[in-house]
Design a protein around this motif. Sequence first.
Motif, PDB file in Angstrom:
ATOM      1  N   LEU A 113      30.400  60.980  51.634  1.00 36.51           N
ATOM      2  CA  LEU A 113      31.494  60.992  52.606  1.00 36.51           C
ATOM      3  C   LEU A 113      31.941  59.578  52.952  1.00 36.51           C
ATOM      4  CD1 LEU A 113      30.255  63.800  55.009  1.00 36.51           C
ATOM      5  CD2 LEU A 113      32.139  63.934  53.378  1.00 36.51           C
ATOM      6  N   ILE A 114      30.993  58.657  53.014  1.00 36.27           N
ATOM      7  CA  ILE A 114      31.332  57.266  53.306  1.00 36.27           C
ATOM      8  C   ILE A 114      32.213  56.694  52.201  1.00 36.27           C
ATOM      9  CG2 ILE A 114      30.396  54.932  53.526  1.00 36.27           C
ATOM     10  CD1 ILE A 114      27.969  56.177  54.890  1.00 36.27           C
ATOM     11  N   PHE A 115      31.854  56.946  50.966  1.00 41.73           N
ATOM     12  CA  PHE A 115      32.599  56.352  49.863  1.00 41.73           C
ATOM     13  C   PHE A 115      33.963  56.984  49.667  1.00 41.73           C
ATOM     14  CE2 PHE A 115      28.576  54.461  48.997  1.00 41.73           C
ATOM     15  CZ  PHE A 115      28.974  53.180  48.673  1.00 41.73           C
ATOM     16  N   LYS A 116      34.122  58.217  50.069  1.00 38.46           N
ATOM     17  CA  LYS A 116      35.449  58.829  50.007  1.00 38.46           C
ATOM     18  C   LYS A 116      36.417  58.115  50.942  1.00 38.46           C
ATOM     19  CE  LYS A 116      33.944  63.353  48.506  1.00 38.46           C
ATOM     20  NZ  LYS A 116      33.736  64.749  48.846  1.00 38.46           N
ATOM     21  N   GLN A 117      35.892  57.437  51.942  1.00 35.74           N
ATOM     22  CA  GLN A 117      36.717  56.705  52.904  1.00 35.74           C
ATOM     23  C   GLN A 117      36.982  55.257  52.465  1.00 35.74           C
ATOM     24  OE1 GLN A 117      37.631  57.802  56.209  1.00 35.74           O
ATOM     25  NE2 GLN A 117      36.747  59.820  56.079  1.00 35.74           N
ATOM     26  N   ASN A 118      36.415  54.839  51.349  1.00 31.91           N
ATOM     27  CA  ASN A 118      36.610  53.471  50.834  1.00 31.91           C
ATOM     28  C   ASN A 118      36.191  52.396  51.828  1.00 31.91           C
ATOM     29  OD1 ASN A 118      37.703  54.281  48.313  1.00 31.91           O
ATOM     30  ND2 ASN A 118      39.637  54.690  49.337  1.00 31.91           N
ATOM     31  N   VAL A 119      34.981  52.525  52.360  1.00 31.86           N
ATOM     32  CA  VAL A 119      34.500  51.553  53.338  1.00 31.86           C
ATOM     33  C   VAL A 119      33.593  50.489  52.737  1.00 31.86           C
ATOM     34  CG1 VAL A 119      34.654  53.204  55.233  1.00 31.86           C
ATOM     35  CG2 VAL A 119      32.499  52.926  54.030  1.00 31.86           C
ATOM     36  N   ALA A 120      33.230  50.651  51.486  1.00 28.78           N
ATOM     37  CA  ALA A 120      32.301  49.707  50.866  1.00 28.78           C
ATOM     38  C   ALA A 120      32.698  49.472  49.417  1.00 28.78           C
ATOM     39  CB  ALA A 120      30.877  50.239  50.935  1.00 28.78           C
ATOM     40  N   LYS A 121      32.288  48.337  48.924  1.00 23.55           N
ATOM     41  CA  LYS A 121      32.513  48.001  47.519  1.00 23.55           C
ATOM     42  C   LYS A 121      31.267  48.379  46.727  1.00 23.55           C
ATOM     43  CE  LYS A 121      36.351  45.877  48.578  1.00 23.55           C
ATOM     44  NZ  LYS A 121      37.500  46.720  48.765  1.00 23.55           N
ATOM     45  N   MET A 122      31.474  48.730  45.471  1.00 24.41           N
ATOM     46  CA  MET A 122      30.371  49.045  44.568  1.00 24.41           C
ATOM     47  C   MET A 122      30.405  48.044  43.419  1.00 24.41           C
ATOM     48  SD  MET A 122      30.292  53.204  44.523  1.00 24.41           S
ATOM     49  CE  MET A 122      32.031  53.502  44.282  1.00 24.41           C
ATOM     50  N   ALA A 123      29.407  47.178  43.363  1.00 19.35           N
ATOM     51  CA  ALA A 123      29.332  46.162  42.312  1.00 19.35           C
ATOM     52  C   ALA A 123      28.509  46.701  41.150  1.00 19.35           C
ATOM     53  CB  ALA A 123      28.708  44.888  42.858  1.00 19.35           C
ATOM     54  N   TYR A 124      29.104  46.714  39.966  1.00 16.45           N
ATOM     55  CA  TYR A 124      28.432  47.224  38.771  1.00 16.45           C
ATOM     56  C   TYR A 124      27.897  46.117  37.880  1.00 16.45           C
ATOM     57  CZ  TYR A 124      30.086  51.835  40.003  1.00 16.45           C
ATOM     58  OH  TYR A 124      30.302  53.016  40.665  1.00 16.45           O
ATOM     59  N   ASN A 125      28.131  44.852  38.295  1.00 17.07           N
ATOM     60  CA  ASN A 125      27.604  43.718  37.540  1.00 17.07           C
ATOM     61  C   ASN A 125      27.666  42.468  38.417  1.00 17.07           C
ATOM     62  OD1 ASN A 125      30.299  42.520  37.232  1.00 17.07           O
ATOM     63  ND2 ASN A 125      30.654  44.160  35.744  1.00 17.07           N
ATOM     64  N   ASN A 126      27.086  41.368  37.933  1.00 23.70           N
ATOM     65  CA  ASN A 126      27.044  40.132  38.720  1.00 23.70           C
ATOM     66  C   ASN A 126      28.438  39.608  39.036  1.00 23.70           C
ATOM     67  OD1 ASN A 126      24.261  40.082  38.823  1.00 23.70           O
ATOM     68  ND2 ASN A 126      24.045  38.747  37.047  1.00 23.70           N
ATOM     69  N   GLN A 127      29.347  39.726  38.086  1.00 23.47           N
ATOM     70  CA  GLN A 127      30.702  39.223  38.294  1.00 23.47           C
ATOM     71  C   GLN A 127      31.392  39.957  39.449  1.00 23.47           C
ATOM     72  OE1 GLN A 127      33.177  39.452  34.808  1.00 23.47           O
ATOM     73  NE2 GLN A 127      34.928  38.521  35.821  1.00 23.47           N
ATOM     74  N   GLU A 128      31.263  41.279  39.474  1.00 25.12           N
ATOM     75  CA  GLU A 128      31.852  42.041  40.577  1.00 25.12           C
ATOM     76  C   GLU A 128      31.181  41.706  41.899  1.00 25.12           C
ATOM     77  OE1 GLU A 128      33.553  46.064  38.462  1.00 25.12           O
ATOM     78  OE2 GLU A 128      31.642  46.197  39.526  1.00 25.12           O
ATOM     79  N   LEU A 129      29.884  41.541  41.880  1.00 25.86           N
ATOM     80  CA  LEU A 129      29.164  41.194  43.105  1.00 25.86           C
ATOM     81  C   LEU A 129      29.708  39.897  43.697  1.00 25.86           C
ATOM     82  CD1 LEU A 129      26.894  41.683  45.155  1.00 25.86           C
ATOM     83  CD2 LEU A 129      25.344  40.507  43.574  1.00 25.86           C
ATOM     84  N   ILE A 130      29.844  38.889  42.864  1.00 22.62           N
ATOM     85  CA  ILE A 130      30.368  37.600  43.334  1.00 22.62           C
ATOM     86  C   ILE A 130      31.802  37.759  43.836  1.00 22.62           C
ATOM     87  CG2 ILE A 130      31.047  35.293  42.556  1.00 22.62           C
ATOM     88  CD1 ILE A 130      28.537  35.440  40.695  1.00 22.62           C
ATOM     89  N   GLN A 131      32.601  38.505  43.108  1.00 18.97           N
ATOM     90  CA  GLN A 131      34.000  38.739  43.499  1.00 18.97           C
ATOM     91  C   GLN A 131      34.072  39.403  44.882  1.00 18.97           C
ATOM     92  OE1 GLN A 131      36.065  41.258  40.708  1.00 18.97           O
ATOM     93  NE2 GLN A 131      37.638  41.795  42.197  1.00 18.97           N
ATOM     94  N   PHE A 132      33.246  40.426  45.108  1.00 13.97           N
ATOM     95  CA  PHE A 132      33.267  41.137  46.389  1.00 13.97           C
ATOM     96  C   PHE A 132      32.743  40.259  47.525  1.00 13.97           C
ATOM     97  CE2 PHE A 132      32.767  45.233  43.760  1.00 13.97           C
ATOM     98  CZ  PHE A 132      34.138  45.322  43.585  1.00 13.97           C
ATOM     99  N   ILE A 133      31.707  39.479  47.255  1.00 16.48           N
ATOM    100  CA  ILE A 133      31.188  38.562  48.279  1.00 16.48           C
ATOM    101  C   ILE A 133      32.275  37.574  48.671  1.00 16.48           C
ATOM    102  CG2 ILE A 133      29.576  36.668  48.717  1.00 16.48           C
ATOM    103  CD1 ILE A 133      27.533  38.229  46.983  1.00 16.48           C
ATOM    104  N   GLU A 134      32.909  36.972  47.685  1.00 17.76           N
ATOM    105  CA  GLU A 134      33.974  36.011  47.973  1.00 17.76           C
ATOM    106  C   GLU A 134      35.123  36.653  48.743  1.00 17.76           C
ATOM    107  OE1 GLU A 134      34.842  34.499  44.067  1.00 17.76           O
ATOM    108  OE2 GLU A 134      33.291  32.938  44.205  1.00 17.76           O
ATOM    109  N   GLY A 135      35.465  37.884  48.374  1.00 16.68           N
ATOM    110  CA  GLY A 135      36.540  38.593  49.072  1.00 16.68           C
ATOM    111  C   GLY A 135      36.223  38.850  50.531  1.00 16.68           C
ATOM    112  N   TYR A 136      35.004  39.302  50.804  1.00 15.66           N
ATOM    113  CA  TYR A 136      34.615  39.568  52.189  1.00 15.66           C
ATOM    114  C   TYR A 136      34.424  38.273  52.985  1.00 15.66           C
ATOM    115  CZ  TYR A 136      33.986  44.656  51.864  1.00 15.66           C
ATOM    116  OH  TYR A 136      34.179  46.011  51.751  1.00 15.66           O
ATOM    117  N   LEU A 137      33.970  37.203  52.341  1.00 12.03           N
ATOM    118  CA  LEU A 137      33.869  35.928  53.046  1.00 12.03           C
ATOM    119  C   LEU A 137      35.256  35.419  53.432  1.00 12.03           C
ATOM    120  CD1 LEU A 137      31.049  34.100  51.069  1.00 12.03           C
ATOM    121  CD2 LEU A 137      30.935  34.985  53.409  1.00 12.03           C
ATOM    122  N   ALA A 138      36.225  35.611  52.558  1.00  7.23           N
ATOM    123  CA  ALA A 138      37.589  35.180  52.843  1.00  7.23           C
ATOM    124  C   ALA A 138      38.251  36.058  53.900  1.00  7.23           C
ATOM    125  CB  ALA A 138      38.416  35.188  51.560  1.00  7.23           C
TER     126      ALA A 138
END
Length: 109
Positions: free
Chosen positions: A46-71
């Motif tokens: 139910l949480i993910f249907k609301q798009n409240v969190a990112k799902m990182a499937y690799n290191n590149q996505e993890l870094i991208q999401f961290i940078e996005g949330y820091l910004a």
Amino acid sequence: ICIYSTLMMEACLKDLPMINLSYFPNTTNHYYYRPERQLEKKHLSLIFKQNVAKMAYNNQELIQFIEGYLANPKLDSQQRRKVAQDQLFITNGSSANKTVQTIVEIANQ
């Protein structure tokens, strides 16, 4: 950053950005061992249907999401607040008192 846990509900309550690790380096790729298998649990799906969190499937996505949330830490904030409002009923810090009160009432019946 977590691995599909109820900490996501706490993050919604506190309006904190969330990133879920959807991969484990150096482990089997068998579905049974994959973190996103937790999405089969209703309260998490139910949480993910609301798009409240990112799902990182690799290191590149993890870094991208961290940078996005820091910004922009308020990214997805509106959705997090909606999940907290819809799924968390006692949000004023008194849930433990309410639980004890209900147990005492049941015991006194």
